[in-house]
Design a protein around this motif. Structure first.
Motif, PDB file in Angstrom:
ATOM      1  N   SER A 218      -3.288  -4.548   0.514  1.00  0.00           N
ATOM      2  CA  SER A 218      -3.101  -3.887  -0.787  1.00  0.00           C
ATOM      3  C   SER A 218      -2.313  -4.776  -1.735  1.00  0.00           C
ATOM      4  O   SER A 218      -2.627  -4.870  -2.933  1.00  0.00           O
ATOM      5  CB  SER A 218      -2.375  -2.551  -0.598  1.00  0.00           C
ATOM      6  N   ASP A 221      -4.653  -7.455  -3.018  1.00  0.00           N
ATOM      7  CA  ASP A 221      -5.627  -6.920  -3.976  1.00  0.00           C
ATOM      8  C   ASP A 221      -4.967  -6.603  -5.324  1.00  0.00           C
ATOM      9  O   ASP A 221      -5.539  -6.870  -6.386  1.00  0.00           O
ATOM     10  CB  ASP A 221      -6.285  -5.664  -3.413  1.00  0.00           C
ATOM     11  N   GLY A 241       2.217  -2.633  -3.105  1.00  0.00           N
ATOM     12  CA  GLY A 241       1.351  -2.777  -1.936  1.00  0.00           C
ATOM     13  C   GLY A 241       1.912  -2.060  -0.727  1.00  0.00           C
ATOM     14  O   GLY A 241       1.182  -1.376   0.011  1.00  0.00           O
ATOM     15  N   VAL A 244       1.450   1.754  -0.852  1.00  0.00           N
ATOM     16  CA  VAL A 244       0.125   2.264  -0.475  1.00  0.00           C
ATOM     17  C   VAL A 244       0.123   2.648   1.003  1.00  0.00           C
ATOM     18  O   VAL A 244      -0.363   3.719   1.390  1.00  0.00           O
ATOM     19  CB  VAL A 244      -0.972   1.210  -0.755  1.00  0.00           C
TER      20      VAL A 244
END
Length: 275
Positions: A218, A221, A241, A244
């Motif tokens: 995450s 990304d 991240g 998440v």
């Protein structure tokens, strides 16, 4: 100079190594080798004493030793004394150990296997799987661990693209991610599991590995999407991240009534299943 760090296994102990593509040579962490040969928990002091002894004797071996950044037990990249195969053979002569001859044979085997892997890259994956099997891990856990290595590499490549420095900055961002989803920094996580030099990810359960992978994937990304330019911006991305995975952790714990982050490690679970 392209270098690829990896872990080799001798007598169920890890030896950090680096493959230099240009020189086509393996470089081995000397303190790891000393720990294997002597079973000493003070391998760094042993190496410092050995270097002094070799210099007194007029040996030039220690003067030609190089240093490379290898991942330490706290997850940070630190400069470490390394030796190639030829240098290690010379050093081993100065280390009294019943494991010396088997270790020399192992070194020769490692060199041959690397040449084979250059011809067929899939062999490296097979050997990594075999090494984890030798250490007592289950195949399902190993599949997760190999995937986690791939995801971690994608994240660190993204950090490098953003100008993040290996070492302290990598370590800081890793701690932010870990603390965000698990509530613990890398050091605190290792303390919970009673670890010292061992790799934290090698002692995570399947679920912990999956959530850590989710956090790191995450982060990568989000970084790709937002293109952070400063270290502070990268820290914010790392927090996002990790969050998440925290959401997933809280949801799972609410459904099972069990804590995800515990002192249990993957091999403990396997031993209980066998018993």
């Amino acid at each position: 100079m392209k270098e690829q760090e990896s872990i080799q296994i001798f007598d169920e102990k890890r030896v950090r190594t680096v493959w230099n593509e240009e020189k086509e040579k393996w470089y081995f962490s000397i303190i790891d080798v000393i720990e294997v040969l002597t079973n000493s928990d003070r391998s760094r002091k042993y190496w410092n004493d050995l270097k002094s002894k070799l210099k007194r004797e007029g040996s030039e071996v220690s003067d030609k030793i190089g240093r490379l950044k290898l991942e330490s037990s706290d997850g940070k990249m630190r400069l470490t004394d390394v030796a190639d195969t030829e240098q290690l053979f010379r050093l081993i002569q100065s280390i009294p150990s019943p494991k010396a001859e088997p270790f020399k044979l192992w070194l020769a085997q490692i060199a041959t296997e690397r040449l084979d892997e250059m011809q067929d890259p899939e062999l490296s994956i097979d050997r990594a799987l075999d090494q984890y099997l030798q250490l007592g891990y289950s195949e399902s856990w190993i599949n997760q661990r190999l995937k986690s290595i791939e995801i971690r590499k994608e994240l660190t490549d993204e950090w490098k693209n953003r100008g993040i420095k290996e070492g302290s900055q990598f370590g800081t961002l890793t701690d932010i991610i870990s603390n965000a989803w698990s509530g613990k920094t890398t050091k605190e996580y290792k303390m919970l599991k009673g670890l010292k030099k061992e790799n934290l990810r090698d002692n995570m359960t399947n679920t912990e590995l999956i959530l850590n992978m989710l956090a790191e994937a995450s982060t990568k990304d989000i970084s790709v999407a937002n293109e952070p330019e400063t270290f502070d911006e990268n820290k914010e991305v790392a927090q996002q991240g990790g969050n998440v995975a925290k959401v997933a952790l809280k949801e799972l714990e609410s459904k099972t009534g069990k804590k995800v982050v515990t002192s249990i490690n993957a091999k403990d679970i396997l031993k209980k299943q066998i018993e």
